[in-house]
Design an enzyme around this catalytic site. Structure first.
Site, PDB file in Angstrom:
ATOM      1  N   LYS A 295      -8.318   2.850  -9.265  1.00 61.45           N
ATOM      2  CA  LYS A 295      -7.370   3.942  -9.146  1.00 61.45           C
ATOM      3  C   LYS A 295      -7.607   5.003 -10.224  1.00 61.45           C
ATOM      4  O   LYS A 295      -8.058   4.695 -11.325  1.00 61.45           O
ATOM      5  CB  LYS A 295      -5.926   3.418  -9.284  1.00 61.45           C
ATOM      6  CG  LYS A 295      -5.533   2.398  -8.231  1.00 61.45           C
ATOM      7  CD  LYS A 295      -5.569   2.928  -6.824  1.00 61.45           C
ATOM      8  CE  LYS A 295      -4.263   3.506  -6.349  1.00 61.45           C
ATOM      9  NZ  LYS A 295      -3.147   2.619  -6.206  1.00 61.45           N
TER      10      LYS A 295
ATOM     11  N   TYR B 106     -13.137   3.840   8.202  1.00 59.10           N
ATOM     12  CA  TYR B 106     -13.787   3.118   7.108  1.00 59.10           C
ATOM     13  C   TYR B 106     -13.704   1.591   7.230  1.00 59.10           C
ATOM     14  O   TYR B 106     -14.209   0.874   6.381  1.00 59.10           O
ATOM     15  CB  TYR B 106     -13.217   3.544   5.755  1.00 59.10           C
ATOM     16  CG  TYR B 106     -11.709   3.409   5.645  1.00 59.10           C
ATOM     17  CD1 TYR B 106     -11.097   2.169   5.655  1.00 59.10           C
ATOM     18  CD2 TYR B 106     -10.909   4.537   5.525  1.00 59.10           C
ATOM     19  CE1 TYR B 106      -9.733   2.039   5.569  1.00 59.10           C
ATOM     20  CE2 TYR B 106      -9.531   4.424   5.435  1.00 59.10           C
ATOM     21  CZ  TYR B 106      -8.948   3.168   5.461  1.00 59.10           C
ATOM     22  OH  TYR B 106      -7.589   3.048   5.377  1.00 59.10           O
TER      23      TYR B 106
ATOM     24  N   CYS C 194      22.622 -12.008 -16.164  1.00 56.87           N
ATOM     25  CA  CYS C 194      24.019 -12.271 -15.883  1.00 56.87           C
ATOM     26  C   CYS C 194      24.158 -13.762 -15.603  1.00 56.87           C
ATOM     27  O   CYS C 194      23.369 -14.338 -14.865  1.00 56.87           O
ATOM     28  CB  CYS C 194      24.435 -11.453 -14.659  1.00 56.87           C
ATOM     29  SG  CYS C 194      25.919 -12.046 -13.877  1.00 56.87           S
TER      30      CYS C 194
ATOM     31  N   CYS D 129      29.930  -8.058 -12.505  1.00 57.36           N
ATOM     32  CA  CYS D 129      30.951  -9.122 -12.419  1.00 57.36           C
ATOM     33  C   CYS D 129      31.564  -9.445 -13.781  1.00 57.36           C
ATOM     34  O   CYS D 129      32.410 -10.323 -13.878  1.00 57.36           O
ATOM     35  CB  CYS D 129      30.352 -10.378 -11.796  1.00 57.36           C
ATOM     36  SG  CYS D 129      29.214 -11.248 -12.883  1.00 57.36           S
TER      37      CYS D 129
ATOM     38  N   TYR E  67      22.487   8.490  11.089  1.00 56.88           N
ATOM     39  CA  TYR E  67      22.103   9.835  10.693  1.00 56.88           C
ATOM     40  C   TYR E  67      22.564  10.854  11.735  1.00 56.88           C
ATOM     41  O   TYR E  67      23.176  11.880  11.395  1.00 56.88           O
ATOM     42  CB  TYR E  67      20.579   9.874  10.528  1.00 56.88           C
ATOM     43  CG  TYR E  67      20.021  11.223  10.126  1.00 56.88           C
ATOM     44  CD1 TYR E  67      20.131  11.663   8.812  1.00 56.88           C
ATOM     45  CD2 TYR E  67      19.373  12.029  11.050  1.00 56.88           C
ATOM     46  CE1 TYR E  67      19.610  12.886   8.439  1.00 56.88           C
ATOM     47  CE2 TYR E  67      18.854  13.252  10.684  1.00 56.88           C
ATOM     48  CZ  TYR E  67      18.967  13.680   9.376  1.00 56.88           C
ATOM     49  OH  TYR E  67      18.452  14.882   9.013  1.00 56.88           O
TER      50      TYR E  67
ATOM     51  N   CYS F 107      27.725  -8.471 -17.725  1.00 54.30           N
ATOM     52  CA  CYS F 107      27.212  -7.947 -16.464  1.00 54.30           C
ATOM     53  C   CYS F 107      28.085  -6.776 -16.003  1.00 54.30           C
ATOM     54  O   CYS F 107      29.299  -6.915 -15.928  1.00 54.30           O
ATOM     55  CB  CYS F 107      27.227  -9.048 -15.412  1.00 54.30           C
ATOM     56  SG  CYS F 107      26.838  -8.437 -13.764  1.00 54.30           S
TER      57      CYS F 107
ATOM     58  N   ASP G  75      18.753   5.741  12.480  1.00 54.55           N
ATOM     59  CA  ASP G  75      18.823   7.012  13.190  1.00 54.55           C
ATOM     60  C   ASP G  75      20.200   7.287  13.777  1.00 54.55           C
ATOM     61  O   ASP G  75      20.684   8.408  13.767  1.00 54.55           O
ATOM     62  CB  ASP G  75      17.772   7.041  14.290  1.00 54.55           C
ATOM     63  CG  ASP G  75      16.399   6.811  13.717  1.00 54.55           C
ATOM     64  OD1 ASP G  75      16.112   7.420  12.665  1.00 54.55           O
ATOM     65  OD2 ASP G  75      15.635   6.021  14.276  1.00 54.55           O
TER      66      ASP G  75
ATOM     67  N   GLU H 255     -16.476   4.454  -2.128  1.00 57.44           N
ATOM     68  CA  GLU H 255     -16.027   5.556  -1.260  1.00 57.44           C
ATOM     69  C   GLU H 255     -14.638   5.995  -1.712  1.00 57.44           C
ATOM     70  O   GLU H 255     -13.910   5.213  -2.325  1.00 57.44           O
ATOM     71  CB  GLU H 255     -15.963   5.086   0.192  1.00 57.44           C
ATOM     72  CG  GLU H 255     -14.907   4.016   0.398  1.00 57.44           C
ATOM     73  CD  GLU H 255     -15.057   3.259   1.712  1.00 57.44           C
ATOM     74  OE1 GLU H 255     -14.711   3.834   2.739  1.00 57.44           O
ATOM     75  OE2 GLU H 255     -15.519   2.104   1.683  1.00 57.44           O
TER      76      GLU H 255
ATOM     77  N   CYS I 292      28.605 -13.461  -8.830  1.00 58.40           N
ATOM     78  CA  CYS I 292      28.242 -12.066  -9.092  1.00 58.40           C
ATOM     79  C   CYS I 292      27.848 -11.398  -7.772  1.00 58.40           C
ATOM     80  O   CYS I 292      26.884 -11.802  -7.122  1.00 58.40           O
ATOM     81  CB  CYS I 292      27.083 -11.994 -10.080  1.00 58.40           C
ATOM     82  SG  CYS I 292      26.547 -10.300 -10.387  1.00 58.40           S
TER      83      CYS I 292
ATOM     84  N   ASP J 180      -5.541   9.170   0.451  1.00 64.10           N
ATOM     85  CA  ASP J 180      -4.105   8.962   0.295  1.00 64.10           C
ATOM     86  C   ASP J 180      -3.378   9.414   1.560  1.00 64.10           C
ATOM     87  O   ASP J 180      -2.765  10.475   1.600  1.00 64.10           O
ATOM     88  CB  ASP J 180      -3.613   9.746  -0.925  1.00 64.10           C
ATOM     89  CG  ASP J 180      -2.273   9.223  -1.409  1.00 64.10           C
ATOM     90  OD1 ASP J 180      -1.786   8.226  -0.834  1.00 64.10           O
ATOM     91  OD2 ASP J 180      -1.722   9.810  -2.354  1.00 64.10           O
TER      92      ASP J 180
ATOM     93  N   LYS K 187     -10.743   6.657  -1.926  1.00 58.97           N
ATOM     94  CA  LYS K 187      -9.546   6.047  -1.343  1.00 58.97           C
ATOM     95  C   LYS K 187      -8.642   7.182  -0.887  1.00 58.97           C
ATOM     96  O   LYS K 187      -8.087   7.915  -1.701  1.00 58.97           O
ATOM     97  CB  LYS K 187      -8.839   5.176  -2.374  1.00 58.97           C
ATOM     98  CG  LYS K 187      -7.645   4.441  -1.799  1.00 58.97           C
ATOM     99  CD  LYS K 187      -7.155   3.378  -2.783  1.00 58.97           C
ATOM    100  CE  LYS K 187      -6.119   2.467  -2.166  1.00 58.97           C
ATOM    101  NZ  LYS K 187      -4.915   3.149  -1.730  1.00 58.97           N
TER     102      LYS K 187
ATOM    103  N   SER L 101      -4.282  -5.206   2.418  1.00 57.66           N
ATOM    104  CA  SER L 101      -4.207  -4.180   1.387  1.00 57.66           C
ATOM    105  C   SER L 101      -5.279  -4.480   0.341  1.00 57.66           C
ATOM    106  O   SER L 101      -6.073  -5.401   0.514  1.00 57.66           O
ATOM    107  CB  SER L 101      -2.821  -4.152   0.772  1.00 57.66           C
ATOM    108  OG  SER L 101      -2.497  -5.424   0.319  1.00 57.66           O
TER     109      SER L 101
HETATM  110  S1  IVH Z   1     -10.335  -0.612   2.971  1.00 59.02           S
HETATM  111  C1  IVH Z   1      -9.666  -4.855   3.891  1.00 59.02           C
HETATM  112  N1  IVH Z   1     -11.043   1.847   2.394  1.00 59.02           N
HETATM  113  O1  IVH Z   1      -5.689   1.858   1.044  1.00 59.02           O
HETATM  114  C2  IVH Z   1      -9.631  -3.540   3.242  1.00 59.02           C
HETATM  115  N2  IVH Z   1      -8.727   1.345   2.472  1.00 59.02           N
HETATM  116  O2  IVH Z   1      -4.444  -0.118  -0.670  1.00 59.02           O
HETATM  117  C3  IVH Z   1      -8.905  -2.540   4.034  1.00 59.02           C
HETATM  118  N3  IVH Z   1      -7.286   3.269   2.063  1.00 59.02           N
HETATM  119  O3  IVH Z   1      -4.029   0.114   3.588  1.00 59.02           O
HETATM  120  C4  IVH Z   1      -8.783  -1.262   3.382  1.00 59.02           C
HETATM  121  N4  IVH Z   1      -8.871   4.743   1.804  1.00 59.02           N
HETATM  122  O4  IVH Z   1      -4.555   2.591   3.985  1.00 59.02           O
HETATM  123  C5  IVH Z   1     -10.023   1.002   2.563  1.00 59.02           C
HETATM  124  N5  IVH Z   1     -11.806   3.988   1.954  1.00 59.02           N
HETATM  125  C6  IVH Z   1     -10.799   3.142   2.125  1.00 59.02           C
HETATM  126  C7  IVH Z   1      -9.463   3.557   2.030  1.00 59.02           C
HETATM  127  C8  IVH Z   1      -8.450   2.616   2.201  1.00 59.02           C
HETATM  128  C9  IVH Z   1      -7.575   4.557   1.831  1.00 59.02           C
HETATM  129  C10 IVH Z   1      -5.930   2.719   2.123  1.00 59.02           C
HETATM  130  C11 IVH Z   1      -5.610   1.923   3.364  1.00 59.02           C
HETATM  131  C12 IVH Z   1      -5.131   0.587   2.868  1.00 59.02           C
HETATM  132  C13 IVH Z   1      -4.774   0.887   1.459  1.00 59.02           C
HETATM  133  C14 IVH Z   1      -4.904  -0.349   0.604  1.00 59.02           C
END
Ligand code: IVH
Length: 717
Positions: free
Chosen positions: A329, A241, A458, A437, A48, A434, A45, A129, A464, A133, A131, A94
């Site tokens: 996905k 969730y 390389c 280098c 910037y 490379c 920051d 359920e 390098c 975004d 996912k 995740s």
């Molecule tokens: S469950 C232990 N449920 O996806 C499991 N995640 O790729 C915790 N997300 O960081 C995640 N919708 O931000 C879960 N219905 C859903 C979701 C969800 C979106 C995101 C969440 C997580 C990311 C993992």
């Protein structure tokens, strides 16, 4: 990072002012793009702000430089997001991804196998359920009152956005209900609806400010505002969730807990469904996919979770993702554009990676200008097995290509339209030196397959500059040493700074001391200032005692990722022990080599890589210097409280309450090492019915033997 000229603007000639204005405007523009389009700031920051101030000063002194809608109009556009950190008491995980129905079936099969169940014996139920975004948020309630809100961050530590979260109407301030536990961490996704996203961008446009590339970036930018009144003005929404710390759960199933969230005052997703089979999961996926366009908010897949929480607990985690959940996905999105150039990037291990520079094109709501071309063979039209792809068509500069982007994966050039190929185009010649280098770049022969490696590397090693910069970036990165305020840009800066050079890891820890001795101080340099220089030095100081696993991972030894680093840290306890073993293991007959080979999860590739790393004299010196500055700390083992921590355990015979995989995962979670055979080093044999030779071996070596019930008594449940 270029130095902004410190000449007072009044002393500039109009020509000089114009040149500088052009350069600084381009830098601010690039920073805006990175921030708004990619949610990936490239400058801190302070830097910037300094650039923006310079731009305004230049325009005030030379009004002819001011352009309608120019970047200086965007002053104040970017929040200076500096938040306190909050450590998650339960890490925010995740999810692993599945990209096909088959991968979903494999996921379910893994769950059954791990639990030792067969579908015929009664199915395991899963939830499905959308996912969402957006960005995940953890909300902590104590006695029903919201006390803290934290972003995910690196999963272990997030940013304290409590004040901002309080302005979101869909986040309850207090939870109501007889079953609200005293401590309740409710987790979910903050997101923006499509209509609200469009309205925000409309307002940005009207004010001449940059627009957000997609709703997720807009939601992130809106939540991470130091001025919470801006957050309040953005209609952020929230779906609950998941959960973190919650000593008393309101139900015994995933669906049940989410239902309770609904009663407590949260919004939960109406498309969540409990399913009894893979076929039902996939049917729910198709249903959700069909509604995707009309939902009014972005989703990028469907998440499946084992419904029974007791089974979830047994399944546990691998690395950072639960075994009991997966994200299915949606298919990738495609777009067509022109390949304008091919750049070669040199990575940490010397790999030359071709990157396509594209005519900007929007793919799934994000502007894409770069895409990977993988390697030399891929450009020539062959896959890793030497089979022809794209009907053997090569890829050339000037070609019209199809770009594919799937979720958060790097976009890639997928296909080429030969009918649009310019008549004068020539096959691309991959460099054999490379570009950084000028050392030879070669393709190694794989000794096991006898085939040429797909990657050209390389051979310059540490001479390098690209390799040494990339290694430093890796060393300080989030999953390694995680030094705040020392990111890619700063590493590049210090690597080429004549006053305070950082050429190897140890140099980072002498920065403050060297700066104090210097005449030209860091705080007087462009992009730093007294506050940020001090912050940086403090952050470095703060990391002098890194967790051993992060330290090992940070060294960037080939084939040693986070999981292997953790395994090594757990097995060796101290860096000295690992180093001694790595040196001694060069002798194939040494006991050190045998115990290294015996570690479950460590294969010959890793063993070779360790021996090579510790055997390299240059690394020896580099490590000596680094260890003069930092003291890696043994893994904070679950260890000290677990009776099997550090013990070598062997399982044999039939187990009834858990599968072999599960037993192994449990033992490792408790800090034990699981071995495949019994030796004098074994501490404990867990023997079930039908145990044979291992039991005899244990008796021979005087190893303690217990049965499965004894195991559960020992580790507590
Ligand atoms: S469950 C232990 N449920 O996806 C499991 N995640 O790729 C915790 N997300 O960081 C995640 N919708 O931000 C879960 N219905 C859903 C979701 C969800 C979106 C995101 C969440 C997580 C990311 C993992």
């Amino acid at each position: 990072m270029s130095e902004t000229d410190s000449t007072p603007v009044a002393d500039l000639t109009p020509r000089k002012a114009k040149l500088e204005h052009k350069r600084v405007a381009a830098e601010v523009q690039a920073a805006n793009d990175a921030y708004f389009q990619e949610d990936q700031p490239i400058m801190d920051d302070a830097a910037y702000d300094a650039k923006r101030r310079r731009l305004v000063a230049l325009e005030e002194a030379f009004p002819e430089l001011k352009e309608a809608g120019g970047v200086s109009a965007a002053v104040g556009a970017r929040p200076s997001g500096r938040f306190a950190k909050i450590r998650h008491r339960v890490p925010m995980l995740s999810l692993d991804n599945a990209f096909s129905d088959e991968a979903v079936a494999e996921f379910a099969a893994r769950v059954y196998r791990f639990l030792g169940r067969k579908e015929e014996d009664g199915g395991i139920a899963f939830t499905a359920e959308p996912k969402i975004d957006g960005l995940s948020l953890s909300l902590r309630y104590e006695k029903g009152e919201l006390v803290a809100a934290a972003t995910r961050g690196d999963g272990e530590e997030g940013e304290d956005v409590t004040v901002n979260a309080r302005t979101i109407s869909e986040i309850p301030q207090t939870l109501a209900g007889p079953d609200v536990p005293d401590i309740a961490e409710v987790r979910g996704e903050v997101y923006l609806g499509h209509a609200d996203f469009a309205a925000i961008n409309e307002r940005q446009r009207e004010k001449g400010l940059p627009e957000f590339a997609n709703p997720r970036n807009a939601a992130a930018g809106s939540l991470r505002q130091l001025d919470a009144s801006i957050t309040a003005a953005r209609p952020l929404r929230f779906f609950a969730y998941a959960w973190g710390e919650m000593p008393m759960l309101p139900a015994a199933t995933q669906a049940g807990v989410v239902e309770a969230f609904g009663r407590w005052g949260f919004r939960t997703n109406p498309l969540m469904k409990r399913c009894e089979s893979v076929a039902e999961l996939v049917a729910q996926y198709r249903l959700i996919e069909g509604q995707r366009a009309t939902l009014g908010y972005d989703i990028d897949g469907v998440v499946y979770k084992v419904d029974d929480l007791a089974l979830q607990a047994r399944l546990g985690f691998v690395s950072r993702a639960p075994r009991w959940a997966i994200a299915h996905k949606f298919p990738a999105e495609l777009a067509t554009t022109v390949l304008e150039a091919i750049d070669i990037q040199v990575g940490r291990t010397g790999a030359l990676s071709p990157v396509a520079r594209l005519k900007p094109v929007t793919v799934g709501g994000v502007v894409v200008t770069n895409a990977t071309l993988h390697n030399e063979d891929y450009i020539r039209g062959f896959d890793s097995k030497g089979q022809s792809i794209r009907d053997g068509a090569d890829i050339r500069i000037g070609d019209t290509v199809t770009v594919k982007r799937a979720g958060d994966v790097i976009p890639r050039v997928e296909a080429v339209d030969l009918t649009k190929r310019p008549a004068d185009s020539k096959p691309y010649e991959f460099p054999t030196r490379c570009p950084v280098c000028d050392s030879h770049a070669t393709r190694e022969l794989n000794p096991r397959t006898g085939k040429e490696d797909a990657v050209r590397r390389c051979t310059g090693g540490l001479i390098c500059a690209a390799q040494s910069v990339e290694r430093l970036k890796h060393f300080v990165s989030r999953d390694a040493m995680d030094i705040d305020g020392l990111g890619d840009k700063q590493i590049e800066f210090f690597h080429s700074d004549p006053d305070l050079p950082v050429l190897e890891p140890a140099d980072i820890f002498t920065l403050a001391q060297r700066d104090a001795a210097n005449f030209k101080k860091l705080k007087d340099k462009e992009g730093f200032g007294a506050v940020s220089a001090k912050k940086l030095f403090d952050a470095i100081e703060d990391r002098r005692r890194p967790p051993l696993n992060r330290f090992i991972f940070g060294l960037g030894i080939r084939h040693i990722g986070e999981t292997t680093a953790r395994l090594l840290a757990r097995n060796y306890g101290t860096f000295e022990a690992l180093r001694e073993a790595g040196i001694a293991a060069a002798d194939e007959t040494s006991p050190e080599r045998q115990s290294l080979d015996a570690i479950d999860g460590i294969g010959p590739t890793v063993v070779e890589a360790l021996i090579e790393f510790f055997g390299e004299p240059h690394n020896e010196q580099l490590l000596d210097r680094l260890l003069g500055e930092v003291q890696p700390q043994p893994l904070e083992a679950v260890a000290s409280v677990s009776p099997v921590a550090g013990k070598i355990v062997v399982f044999t015979g039939a187990l009834e309450r858990m599968t072999r995989d599960e037993a192994k995962a449990m033992a490792e979670r408790l800090g034990a090492k699981v071995a495949g055979s019994v030796s004098s080093k074994t501490d404990l044999l867990v023997a079930g019915p039908g145990a044979g030779s291992k039991l005899k071996d244990a008796q021979k070596h005087g190893v303690e033997v217990i049965d499965e019930a004894g195991w559960f008594d020992l580790v507590g449940g």
